[in-house]
Design a protein around this motif. Structure first.
Motif: not given
Length: 724
Positions: A394-413
């Motif tokens: 949640q420190l990264v606004p992943w929901w506003s990035l392209p392809m949110p599903m990929v973005s959240v997984i990559m951010t978490i990893l």
């Protein structure tokens, strides 16, 4: 004061050109996102316009019988006033919702206090009616009410968005689809014009509370909330953001708070049936109007993206974990089959003193098998760090990035990889519990700091809570509790092993772990921080099991009963202290005490028990993950057989506190499952942390184990006399 309801109004509907009146209100007052969760219709997790208005009336979640989201029925005229049709049916329906909302609370309170109430529009009539369903002054449109001066409470409905939505084609659940963008903007403009007309008729110094009171879409949203004019302190609401003690979040309030705010502004005392808390400015420096609207619209965007990615994320999480457990089991089996003999720790339960444990021992073990073990250890450590990474993401606004599903997984990893790098960065990586201790400590401390500073990391996290659903807004969510408790107990096990290895007295080690464990439990249950009711007893017993085993004693039924009694007494004391505070400052801990006094406790318990059963039975992926994780732990790691290696026993021998920590964690997870409405989600997330980290420790134990060469073929024994 004027209470203006615009069903469906979202922050994305605001613009300087399309809604100039609403935009001006943002510059003149305090704003927030509004969670409108009420009693949804069957098969839809949304708030219909009728349910939103009834919730304002009661100050508690309410709903209406039937499918779909019909428009409010026109009140039946009665002189200058009117009567809400089918009021008795609406009142009777609330008894079966689990919330027992008392319809008519707001209107009755104003009338009993000598005030006058006026309602403009059918929806407004639902909110303004007294407990008999009557409104003393009603008009369907603003044109029918020229002088607003005599009225203490004016409830106004700008229903343009809802009217346009209900004209759409309903789906199988009776709910229309989303409005086209152009049609939605046109409806918002018409509502803006109605609000401008109302403001033009309001007497000077009238407080205006504006709210998007419900959804007008097939999916739930956060809505707009604005307060302008004199506040309860007498000072105008400043430009900036609203908050409330019900959410403890900046720029976030609830629909039940709207009722409490109206009551406070009218100088009345809210009854206990009103569960909301009054809106108040958050005290932070204001943003420009454009930045305010953008920030609040972004909050709703995050909630919508979260709704789309949460289900797939858990599917990916469960699938990857199951595959990893299967591959790890095969790898451990392969290692056993390629070893020339068994790996045995010394019989006294400690590592063999003659071996150098600073590097893996590979005698008798092929190089590729050693590399495979090292890879398993790293992947297991990453897997154990995933849970806390879902919050740190949640420190990264992943929901506003392209392809949110990929973005959240990559951010978490990426975050999990950083934590893993820390776990292997120092000399602790060579110890059996080194990586486990680092990941567990980061998990515990990150969530502890978060809950002490407002729980911002849990809002709209894939494993946190959703403001849209309104289940919880602060403190430890059930999943966060499971992750936090697991990290705390395993982290203490790692620290205890390190201290014991340095010659610190076991008594001192147990005392130090007990002190931090007590603080961790306090942070979980404190109304100011974790505000967790069901987690405290489970956490207390889990920590107690860990401490008893760490001290070298056995856990008995009598000890568990005594600890259980202490745990119950502790949460009862915390709840009582919270109940002693003023009603508008209580958390749900003190509120539950009041519900016991009012005889409503079984309603709450029944609702939560039903939710626990529903999650456990309905969420089969998490149930499957829990069963497989336990099977891997006890049938692969803990049992020497052709399907696995006695890795857990070797880890226990080299690091005895691991056994205490693991059993304490499992106890906490099981009791948390029984005592919280999230059901199987608690042990599933606890095992997601505990089992991979235990595997990492077991792999290191295998690397450090002493290989025993195979014995030669034995000679036949001499025959006994009977055999001769």
């Amino acid at each position: 004061m004027a209470l203006v309801g615009v069903p469906g109004l979202q922050w994305s509907d605001f613009s300087q050109s399309g809604t100039p009146t609403l935009w001006k209100l943002v510059t003149q007052g305090s704003s927030a996102s509004l969670s409108t969760r009420a009693v949804p219709p069957p098969d839809r997790g949304i708030t219909c316009p009728i349910a939103g208005w009834l919730t304002i009336s009661a100050g508690q979640r309410a709903g209406a019988p039937g499918r779909g989201c019909p428009s409010p029925a026109a009140p039946q005229p009665a002189g200058e006033g009117a009567t809400v049709p089918n009021w008795r049916d609406l009142v009777a329906f609330q008894a079966d919702t689990g919330y027992a909302a008392q319809l008519g609370t707001l209107g009755q309170l104003v009338t009993d206090g000598g005030g006058k109430v006026a309602a403009i529009g059918p929806g407004a009539a639902l909110a303004a009616a007294d407990k008999a369903g009557k409104i003393t002054k009603y008009t369907p449109t603003l044109d029918g009410l020229n002088d607003l001066t005599p009225y203490n409470l004016i409830v106004f409905e700008a229903a343009d968005l809802a009217t346009a939505w209900t004209k759409g084609v309903p789906d199988e659940a009776g709910v229309p689809g989303s409005l086209p963008a152009a049609e939605r903007q046109a409806a918002a403009t018409r509502a803006d014009q109605q609000i401008a007309a109302l403001i033009g008729k309001l007497p000077p110094n009238t407080t205006l509370l504006l709210a998007g009171t419900s959804d007008v879409s097939p999916n739930a949203h956060l809505h707009a909330a604005i307060a302008t004019g004199p506040s309860p302190t007498g000072q105008p609401y400043p430009q900036g953001y609203l908050t409330a003690s019900s959410t403890r979040q900046d720029a976030l309030v609830t629909i039940t708070d709207l009722t409490a705010t109206a009551i406070q502004l009218l100088g009345l005392t809210a009854p206990r049936d009103v569960v909301g808390r009054a809106w108040q400015p958050d005290g932070n420096a204001p943003d420009p109007a454009a930045a305010t609207v953008t920030r609040l619209a972004d909050g709703d965007l995050a909630s919508q993206v979260l709704r789309d990615v949460r289900g797939p994320f858990f599917t990916v999480l469960v699938t990857v974990q199951l595959i990893f457990y299967a591959l790890a089991a095969l790898a451990l089996r392969r290692r056993r089959s390629t070893r020339a003999g068994k790996s045995t720790p010394s019989t006294d339960g400690h590592a063999p003193p003659a071996k150098d444990h600073s590097a893996p021992q590979t005698d008798g073990e092929p190089a590729d098998a050693s590399k495979l073990l090292a890879a398993i250890q790293v992947v297991a450590t990453v897997s154990g760090a995933v849970a806390v990474s879902t919050f740190l993401a949640q420190l990264v606004p992943w929901w506003s990035l392209p392809m949110p599903m990929v973005s959240v997984i990559m951010t978490i990893l990426a975050i999990a990889a950083l934590i893993t790098a820390l776990a292997f960065a120092g000399p602790w990586r060579t110890h059996v519990l080194g990586p486990l201790t680092v990941v567990a400590a980061v998990t515990s401390l990150a969530l502890l700091i978060d809950v002490m500073t407002g729980s911002a990391l849990q809002v709209n996290a894939v494993t946190g809570y959703e403001p849209v659903t309104g289940g919880r807004f602060y403190g430890f969510s059930n999943i966060a509790f499971a992750v936090y408790a697991t990290g705390t107990i395993l982290g203490l096990a790692g620290v205890a092993h390190w201290l014991l290895g340095r010659g610190v007295s076991r008594t001192i080690v147990v005392a130090l772990c007990g002190l931090y464990g007590a603080f961790a439990v306090f942070a979980d249950g404190s109304p100011s921080w974790g505000a967790d009711f069901g987690g405290v007893p489970a956490f207390v017993i889990g920590v107690a099991v860990f401490l008893i085993l760490l001290s070298g004693r056995r856990v008995s039924v009598l000890k568990l009963l005594l600890v259980g009694a202490v745990a119950v007494a502790l949460i009862a004391a915390i709840s009582f202290v919270d109940w002693m505070r003023p009603a508008d400052r209580r958390t749900h801990l003190g509120a539950f005490v009041q519900q016991i006094i009012d005889g409503q406790a079984w309603t709450v318990v029944g609702r939560k028990f039903g939710a626990m059963i529903g999650v456990t039975v309905g969420n089969w992926p998490l149930t499957l993950l829990s069963l497989v994780a336990l099977a891997f732990l006890f049938l692969v790691l803990a049992r020497p057989s052709r399907w696995g290696a006695s890795a857990l026993g070797q880890a226990y021998a080299l690091a005895p506190p691991l056994r205490a920590g693991l059993l304490g964690t499992l106890t906490c997870a099981f009791l948390g499952f029984l005592m919280n409405d999230s059901g199987i989600a608690i042990p599933a997330m606890a095992l997601t942390v505990a089992v991979p980290l235990t595997l990492a420790a077991c792999v290191r134990a295998l690397q450090l184990a002493t290989p025993t060469p195979p014995a030669g073929r034995s000679t036949p024994a001499a025959p006994t006399r009977s055999e001769a």
